[in-house]
Design a protein around this motif. Structure first.
Motif, PDB file in Angstrom:
ATOM      1  N   PHE A  11      -0.944  -0.628  11.621  1.00 29.54           N
ATOM      2  CA  PHE A  11      -0.747   0.518  10.729  1.00 29.54           C
ATOM      3  C   PHE A  11       0.469   0.334   9.830  1.00 29.54           C
ATOM      4  N   ALA A  12       1.594  -0.118  10.412  1.00 31.23           N
ATOM      5  CA  ALA A  12       2.822  -0.229   9.622  1.00 31.23           C
ATOM      6  C   ALA A  12       2.618  -1.215   8.472  1.00 31.23           C
ATOM      7  N   GLY A  13       2.138  -2.409   8.804  1.00 30.25           N
ATOM      8  CA  GLY A  13       1.981  -3.444   7.782  1.00 30.25           C
ATOM      9  C   GLY A  13       0.890  -3.118   6.776  1.00 30.25           C
ATOM     10  N   SER A  14      -0.215  -2.566   7.244  1.00 36.96           N
ATOM     11  CA  SER A  14      -1.346  -2.324   6.336  1.00 36.96           C
ATOM     12  C   SER A  14      -1.072  -1.170   5.378  1.00 36.96           C
ATOM     13  N   VAL A  15      -0.420  -0.110   5.884  1.00 36.91           N
ATOM     14  CA  VAL A  15      -0.099   1.018   4.995  1.00 36.91           C
ATOM     15  C   VAL A  15       0.885   0.547   3.925  1.00 36.91           C
ATOM     16  N   LEU A  16       1.875  -0.245   4.338  1.00 37.29           N
ATOM     17  CA  LEU A  16       2.833  -0.735   3.342  1.00 37.29           C
ATOM     18  C   LEU A  16       2.173  -1.688   2.352  1.00 37.29           C
ATOM     19  N   ALA A  17       1.253  -2.513   2.836  1.00 36.68           N
ATOM     20  CA  ALA A  17       0.541  -3.413   1.917  1.00 36.68           C
ATOM     21  C   ALA A  17      -0.207  -2.587   0.868  1.00 36.68           C
ATOM     22  N   GLU A  18      -0.914  -1.572   1.328  1.00 37.29           N
ATOM     23  CA  GLU A  18      -1.693  -0.734   0.412  1.00 37.29           C
ATOM     24  C   GLU A  18      -0.781  -0.053  -0.607  1.00 37.29           C
ATOM     25  N   ARG A  19       0.303   0.555  -0.119  1.00 38.34           N
ATOM     26  CA  ARG A  19       1.201   1.300  -1.014  1.00 38.34           C
ATOM     27  C   ARG A  19       1.866   0.371  -2.040  1.00 38.34           C
ATOM     28  N   LEU A  20       2.383  -0.773  -1.554  1.00 45.09           N
ATOM     29  CA  LEU A  20       3.087  -1.670  -2.474  1.00 45.09           C
ATOM     30  C   LEU A  20       2.122  -2.245  -3.512  1.00 45.09           C
ATOM     31  N   ALA A  21       0.893  -2.574  -3.071  1.00 46.92           N
ATOM     32  CA  ALA A  21      -0.085  -3.157  -3.991  1.00 46.92           C
ATOM     33  C   ALA A  21      -0.630  -2.096  -4.951  1.00 46.92           C
ATOM     34  N   GLY A  23       0.289   1.201  -5.219  1.00 53.11           N
ATOM     35  CA  GLY A  23       1.251   2.170  -5.755  1.00 53.11           C
ATOM     36  C   GLY A  23       2.289   1.540  -6.657  1.00 53.11           C
ATOM     37  N   SER A  24       2.631   0.268  -6.428  1.00 54.98           N
ATOM     38  CA  SER A  24       3.718  -0.350  -7.209  1.00 54.98           C
ATOM     39  C   SER A  24       3.322  -1.675  -7.845  1.00 54.98           C
ATOM     40  N   ASP A  25       2.029  -1.985  -7.795  1.00 50.18           N
ATOM     41  CA  ASP A  25       1.512  -3.213  -8.417  1.00 50.18           C
ATOM     42  C   ASP A  25       2.236  -4.475  -7.941  1.00 50.18           C
ATOM     43  N   LYS A  26       2.642  -4.481  -6.655  1.00 46.61           N
ATOM     44  CA  LYS A  26       3.303  -5.670  -6.096  1.00 46.61           C
ATOM     45  C   LYS A  26       2.251  -6.637  -5.552  1.00 46.61           C
ATOM     46  N   LYS A  27       2.616  -7.926  -5.563  1.00 47.44           N
ATOM     47  CA  LYS A  27       1.728  -8.944  -4.968  1.00 47.44           C
ATOM     48  C   LYS A  27       2.152  -9.133  -3.515  1.00 47.44           C
ATOM     49  N   VAL A  28       1.176  -8.974  -2.628  1.00 48.69           N
ATOM     50  CA  VAL A  28       1.481  -8.907  -1.205  1.00 48.69           C
ATOM     51  C   VAL A  28       0.707  -9.967  -0.427  1.00 48.69           C
ATOM     52  N   LEU A  29       1.427 -10.660   0.460  1.00 45.31           N
ATOM     53  CA  LEU A  29       0.751 -11.523   1.437  1.00 45.31           C
ATOM     54  C   LEU A  29       0.948 -10.884   2.810  1.00 45.31           C
ATOM     55  N   ILE A 360      11.597   2.219  -0.823  1.00 47.56           N
ATOM     56  CA  ILE A 360      11.506   1.011  -1.637  1.00 47.56           C
ATOM     57  C   ILE A 360      11.167   1.365  -3.087  1.00 47.56           C
ATOM     58  N   ALA A 361      10.219   2.266  -3.245  1.00 50.24           N
ATOM     59  CA  ALA A 361       9.705   2.544  -4.596  1.00 50.24           C
ATOM     60  C   ALA A 361      10.558   3.554  -5.350  1.00 50.24           C
ATOM     61  N   GLY A 362      11.417   4.252  -4.634  1.00 51.44           N
ATOM     62  CA  GLY A 362      12.203   5.291  -5.292  1.00 51.44           C
ATOM     63  C   GLY A 362      11.528   6.627  -5.111  1.00 51.44           C
ATOM     64  N   MET A 363      12.339   7.624  -4.817  1.00 51.95           N
ATOM     65  CA  MET A 363      11.826   8.916  -4.376  1.00 51.95           C
ATOM     66  C   MET A 363      10.899   9.591  -5.381  1.00 51.95           C
ATOM     67  N   LYS A 364      11.271   9.610  -6.628  1.00 57.39           N
ATOM     68  CA  LYS A 364      10.556  10.435  -7.611  1.00 57.39           C
ATOM     69  C   LYS A 364       9.092  10.069  -7.702  1.00 57.39           C
ATOM     70  N   ILE A 387       9.637  12.203   2.275  1.00 57.18           N
ATOM     71  CA  ILE A 387       9.904  11.507   1.012  1.00 57.18           C
ATOM     72  C   ILE A 387      11.081  12.095   0.264  1.00 57.18           C
ATOM     73  N   ARG A 388      11.642  13.198   0.724  1.00 48.45           N
ATOM     74  CA  ARG A 388      12.844  13.697   0.048  1.00 48.45           C
ATOM     75  C   ARG A 388      14.064  12.830   0.343  1.00 48.45           C
ATOM     76  N   VAL A 389      13.934  11.956   1.342  1.00 48.07           N
ATOM     77  CA  VAL A 389      15.025  11.016   1.629  1.00 48.07           C
ATOM     78  C   VAL A 389      15.155  10.063   0.455  1.00 48.07           C
ATOM     79  N   SER A 390      16.338   9.928  -0.071  1.00 52.10           N
ATOM     80  CA  SER A 390      16.521   9.039  -1.217  1.00 52.10           C
ATOM     81  C   SER A 390      17.528   7.951  -0.888  1.00 52.10           C
ATOM     82  N   THR A 391      17.095   6.711  -1.010  1.00 48.68           N
ATOM     83  CA  THR A 391      18.034   5.603  -0.785  1.00 48.68           C
ATOM     84  C   THR A 391      17.904   4.619  -1.942  1.00 48.68           C
ATOM     85  N   PRO A 392      18.461   4.981  -3.084  1.00 47.77           N
ATOM     86  CA  PRO A 392      18.269   4.167  -4.283  1.00 47.77           C
ATOM     87  C   PRO A 392      18.822   2.755  -4.134  1.00 47.77           C
ATOM     88  N   GLU A 393      19.740   2.547  -3.178  1.00 49.93           N
ATOM     89  CA  GLU A 393      20.354   1.210  -3.072  1.00 49.93           C
ATOM     90  C   GLU A 393      19.368   0.122  -2.696  1.00 49.93           C
TER      91      GLU A 393
END
Ligand code: FAD
Ligand code: UDP
Length: 396
Positions: A11-21, A23-29, A360-364, A387-393
């Motif tokens: 679940f952890a890896g697959s949800v992040l793969a889906e979101r990054l790909a 939601g953020s157009d990232k290339k994921v292996l 990772i993607a930024g809160m907004k 998602i209200r947690v914001s860690t821009p760093e």
């Protein structure tokens, strides 16, 4: 060049793969050392054609509307309320302990009001509930604790309940009514076509490549990537520099019987007489109709694949040392039950992964997405709050 190497296709890896790909157009292996996706939630049709969960019964339940809505983009659902019985004193009775459990066990016909009095009489006062023993004896007394919890817990964890955090047995409530559901969450359902199909849908994106039978250590030097999401055991990542974190393991014994029904409930717990803790009959969970039936026995073990972090003080202290190391490791995000050493259910892991993505993607950006999938009142206990947690760093 990949933007992310994701280790672990649960679940952890697959949800992040889906979101990054997506939601953020990232290339994921995404790689997993097992020969399949889904992590511990993997299910498959066995040789008899019955849908079974390879790593023991997985029942989806959550109070988070956001988590439920997120997963609903990848599966339809079959409503399912889980029920468990325990084999105690030669009887098969409801667990969580409820009014019917007490009446059956003791041959009584108490009312809800009377059983409350009964519990008050047998409960042992505990000044501060600290351990898994305290939780139970302070509610239902020592006799019921010994019948239902002591031996089951010793078997499951290799520890006495007095050596485990209160959080472990707190997972199982006590009831004075006749409600015999194992969970009372708002959303309780099974993926209509199984967990693996849901994972296939999650990972069906051109930006996601999947490598199975692949330990990340075989490829991390060969394949270039910018950042890593790591969902395996955290101590393994750091080569056990502070020693091994205890993870409890299980051995699963799968059987198929030539009868349509094997037992009277989806799961029967065996606290006392057997070496196994519980027996699950899958057709109850999946609703599948079949002339035969498949079951699984769970035998707890100290060694083998890591399944459960063991919640107790000394382990939390050891984990804190690994967490400090993890926090100092740039460009690696530690997510999931093994990497954050948390006894989390599937929905909590999904929420944790969505939170990590939000960071990772930024809160907004995430907030905007969450709102487009909700009715906007934001009263769930998962995604919208997290998602209200914001860690821009650590913004990508
Ligand atoms: P995992 O599913 O463990 O995924 C981690 C993945 O990382 C694994 O596939 C592993 O092979 C891979 N990996 C590890 N190291 C490496 C490496 N070096 N290289 C490549 N890959 C690697 N939750 C519920 O909500 N309801 C339930 O009814 C329920 N029942 C459960 C029953 C059992 C017996 C168990 C063990 C757990 C149960 N859970 C349940 C919890 C649920 O399984 C977890 O919350 C969830 O699967 C955790 O997802 P994850 O991605 O963090 O970890
Ligand atoms: N437990 C027990 N007897 C039972 C059911 C649960 O002693 O009949 C204790 C045991 O320590 C177990 C914990 O409560 O590990 C949590 O139970 P749960 O069913 O949530 O365990 P899981 O499904 O996560 O293995």
């Amino acid at each position: 060049m990949f933007d992310y190497l994701i280790v672990g296709a649960g679940f952890a890896g697959s949800v992040l793969a889906e979101r990054l790909a997506a939601g953020s157009d990232k290339k994921v292996l995404l790689c997993d050392k097992r020969p399949h996706i889904g992590g511990n939630a993997y299910d498959h049709y066995n040789e008899a054609g019955i849908l079974v969960h390879k790593y023991g019964p997985h029942i989806f339940h959550t109070n988070s509307r956001e988590v439920f809505e997120y997963l609903s983009r990848f599966t339809e659902w079959r409503p399912y309320q889980h029920r468990v019985r325990a084999s105690v004193d030669g009887q098969i009775v409801p667990i969580p302990i409820n009014l019917d459990t007490i009446n059956s066990l003791y041959g009584l016909s108490l009312t809800s009001f009377e059983v409350e009095e009964f519990f008050k009489k047998v409960a042992e006062p505990v000044e501060r509930v600290k351990t898994s023993e305290d939780v139970v004896v302070s509610k239902v007394g020592r006799e019921l604790y010994e019948k239902f919890f002591r031996n089951y817990t010793r078997k499951q964890w290799g520890l006495d309940p007095s050596e485990l955090d209160a959080s472990v047995t707190s997972r199982v409530p006590t009831r004075t009514n006749r409600d015999d559901r194992y969970f009372t969450d708002t959303y309780q359902a099974m993926p209509q076509y199984g967990f693996t199909r849901m994972f296939e849908n999650l990972l069906d994106h051109p930006n996601i490549k999947v490598m199975l039978n692949c330990d990340y250590r075989e490829i991390e030097k060969e394949i270039p990537f910018a950042e890593m999401i790591y969902t395996g055991p955290v101590d393994a990542y750091f080569d056990y520099v502070y020693g091994q974190l205890p993870y409890r393991s299980l051995e699963f014994k799968h059987e198929t019987h030539d009868v349509p029904v094997y037992q009277s409930a989806p799961v029967v717990n065996y606290p006392n007489e057997q070496l196994y803790t519980r027996v699950t009959e899958f057709k109850y969970l999946t609703g599948q109709e079949h002339a035969k039936t498949s079951i699984v026995f769970e035998f707890p073990k100290a060694t083998g694949d890591a399944y459960y972090p063991v919640p107790r003080k000394e382990n939390a202290e050891l984990y804190a040392k690994y967490k400090a190391l993890a926090d100092r490791t740039p460009k690696v995000h530690f997510v999931g039950r093994l990497a954050t050493y948390k006894y989390y259910n599937m929905d909590q892991i999904v929420a944790q992964a969505l939170t990590t993505y939000g960071k990772i993607a930024g809160m907004k950006r995430v907030e905007a997405q969450a709102h487009s999938h909700s009715n906007g009142n934001g009263n769930g206990n998962g995604y919208s709050r997290i998602i209200r947690v914001s860690t821009p760093e650590i913004r990508a």
